[in-house]
Design a protein around this motif. Sequence first.
Motif, mmCIF file in Angstrom:
data_model
loop_
_atom_site.group_PDB
_atom_site.id
_atom_site.type_symbol
_atom_site.label_atom_id
_atom_site.label_comp_id
_atom_site.label_asym_id
_atom_site.label_seq_id
_atom_site.Cartn_x
_atom_site.Cartn_y
_atom_site.Cartn_z
ATOM 1 N N SER A 159 1.265 -1.289 0.148
ATOM 2 C CA SER A 159 0.520 -0.279 -0.098
ATOM 3 C C SER A 159 0.927 0.900 0.150
ATOM 4 O O SER A 159 2.542 1.187 -0.400
ATOM 5 C CB SER A 159 -1.050 0.164 1.233
ATOM 6 O OG SER A 159 -0.164 0.527 2.232
ATOM 7 N N GLU A 160 0.232 2.599 -0.389
ATOM 8 C CA GLU A 160 1.180 3.697 -0.434
ATOM 9 C C GLU A 160 0.110 4.793 -0.053
ATOM 10 O O GLU A 160 -1.216 4.210 -0.359
ATOM 11 C CB GLU A 160 2.027 3.380 -1.582
ATOM 12 C CG GLU A 160 0.774 3.524 -3.130
ATOM 13 C CD GLU A 160 2.328 4.139 -3.656
ATOM 14 O OE1 GLU A 160 3.135 5.798 -4.085
ATOM 15 O OE2 GLU A 160 2.366 3.266 -4.865
ATOM 16 N N VAL A 161 0.145 6.390 0.371
ATOM 17 C CA VAL A 161 -0.049 6.825 0.225
ATOM 18 C C VAL A 161 -0.415 7.554 -0.698
ATOM 19 O O VAL A 161 0.551 8.208 -0.598
ATOM 20 C CB VAL A 161 -0.265 7.867 2.012
ATOM 21 C CG1 VAL A 161 -0.959 8.989 2.012
ATOM 22 C CG2 VAL A 161 -0.252 6.614 2.706
ATOM 23 N N ALA A 199 -7.871 8.289 2.932
ATOM 24 C CA ALA A 199 -6.777 8.203 4.944
ATOM 25 C C ALA A 199 -7.887 7.997 5.480
ATOM 26 O O ALA A 199 -7.285 7.776 6.727
ATOM 27 C CB ALA A 199 -5.648 8.977 4.583
ATOM 28 N N GLY A 202 -10.972 5.130 5.975
ATOM 29 C CA GLY A 202 -9.680 4.113 5.479
ATOM 30 C C GLY A 202 -11.491 2.879 5.553
ATOM 31 O O GLY A 202 -10.963 1.848 4.534
ATOM 32 N N ASP A 236 -6.311 12.893 2.410
ATOM 33 C CA ASP A 236 -4.939 11.796 1.241
ATOM 34 C C ASP A 236 -5.325 10.112 0.794
ATOM 35 O O ASP A 236 -6.701 10.151 1.989
ATOM 36 C CB ASP A 236 -3.983 11.387 2.596
ATOM 37 C CG ASP A 236 -3.255 12.179 2.954
ATOM 38 O OD1 ASP A 236 -3.142 13.872 1.857
ATOM 39 O OD2 ASP A 236 -2.405 12.524 3.238
ATOM 40 N N TYR A 237 -5.312 10.088 0.072
ATOM 41 C CA TYR A 237 -5.508 8.692 -0.342
ATOM 42 C C TYR A 237 -4.659 7.357 0.066
ATOM 43 O O TYR A 237 -3.486 8.014 -0.239
ATOM 44 C CB TYR A 237 -6.102 8.959 -1.607
ATOM 45 C CG TYR A 237 -7.046 9.622 -2.305
ATOM 46 C CD1 TYR A 237 -8.658 9.765 -2.069
ATOM 47 C CD2 TYR A 237 -6.505 10.746 -2.771
ATOM 48 C CE1 TYR A 237 -8.881 11.387 -2.463
ATOM 49 C CE2 TYR A 237 -7.413 12.172 -3.590
ATOM 50 C CZ TYR A 237 -8.410 11.917 -3.107
ATOM 51 O OH TYR A 237 -9.309 13.107 -3.748
ATOM 52 N N ASN A 238 -5.331 6.514 0.337
ATOM 53 C CA ASN A 238 -4.954 5.179 0.508
ATOM 54 C C ASN A 238 -5.047 4.620 -1.003
ATOM 55 O O ASN A 238 -6.107 4.247 -1.212
ATOM 56 C CB ASN A 238 -5.464 4.393 1.975
ATOM 57 C CG ASN A 238 -4.623 5.167 2.936
ATOM 58 O OD1 ASN A 238 -3.522 5.940 3.101
ATOM 59 N ND2 ASN A 238 -5.385 4.935 3.741
ATOM 60 N N SER A 240 -3.929 0.316 -1.709
ATOM 61 C CA SER A 240 -3.351 -1.368 -1.503
ATOM 62 C C SER A 240 -3.783 -1.891 -2.560
ATOM 63 O O SER A 240 -4.798 -2.494 -3.787
ATOM 64 C CB SER A 240 -4.160 -2.021 -0.647
ATOM 65 O OG SER A 240 -5.866 -1.663 -0.943
#
Length: 383
Positions: A159-161, A199, A202, A236-238, A240
Amino acid sequence: MIFSPEMAGNDIGSFVNNERGVTVVFGTLLLILVTIIAATSVAFIISTTEKQAMEIESHKTAVENEDLRIISIEPVGDGSGWESIDLKVLNLNIDDSYISAININGGYFLHFKAYDNDGNFDVYRDYPAIYSANHRVVIPATKSKTIHLNFSDITVTGSEVIPASSSWTNNSLDYTYTLEKHPWESFGEVVYDHNVTFASNGTKCIGSGNFSIDDENRQITFYGNSSGGSLTNTDDYNISYGIDFTSYAGAAPSEDEPLKVEIITSYINVFRELFTPPMPVAEVQFKVEYLQSANGTQSPNSYLILDASDSIDTDGFITSYKWAVWKDSGNVTLYDYDLSGMVVRPVGIDPYNDRNITIDLEITDDDGMTSRLSQVSGNLTIL
């Protein structure tokens, strides 16, 4: 005859004007040039042939000198079939070796992992390294490497932000962001699943109609208002990722059968080893001892002795004996494979009054192979 400069001049001029003489000179020079070129070509051919011969001989020597040893395995099972195996391979050569394939009991491992020197899984670009015929694991020269083989599929997640950006708002043009942990960077063009959420909580999934992913360029594009998107840059967005790798092409072997291991290297050398599980043999002995009370009287006390000294291991030696004991038809667990010893005396059992006692023995050999009495001949029971 008297030689004069005038005569010399006439001779030179006559030679220059003589086409036959010029042809002879140029023909001679051309012959010399052809001879030089031919000699150079022959030398080049000889040099190339010698180089090829040296390379062939070097390759042949490398193939002949490659020497790997499968020195131990550590299988993990669920009581019936193996779930995974840690395979330790030693390289006895002064050159590195590369593993192209691993076969156990007729089935090939299509993907697998390996450990680093600290006992952690190898990492490649922030993901666990997944080895295969295309991404070969290296066994360092004169050292060992432990390979982790999983009989079930391998699932890798990441995953990353994606940070909120002031350069893109809901009413602006589309916003494109370069993904740093896109799976293709680590594993090539694999099939993967993805999910994008806010984010802050979630949980709210961002619909695919609000963004698109360019796998080839490893980028995600959020759609602005003008493109029909409804996202904003207030959070922010996550993102995955989930990747599933097929591990073992076959059915996992049972714990009571031998493991036939084959390792195939990049030189097409095949190194084999057979690991045979030890054979558990157990017997129960009834013993009676007389205990003296404080007033000097003696009373008999009966107990059991569990003896596994007849157990054998045909290709090594037994390193561990563990007993499990249940009574009252399994309703009461006295030992859950945590009574250790070749010959032991369990407590909590009255042989004359307790009924329906079940006993199992688990032994492990120096190769890490494990076998249980219940798998081979059945539990011991005292009715």
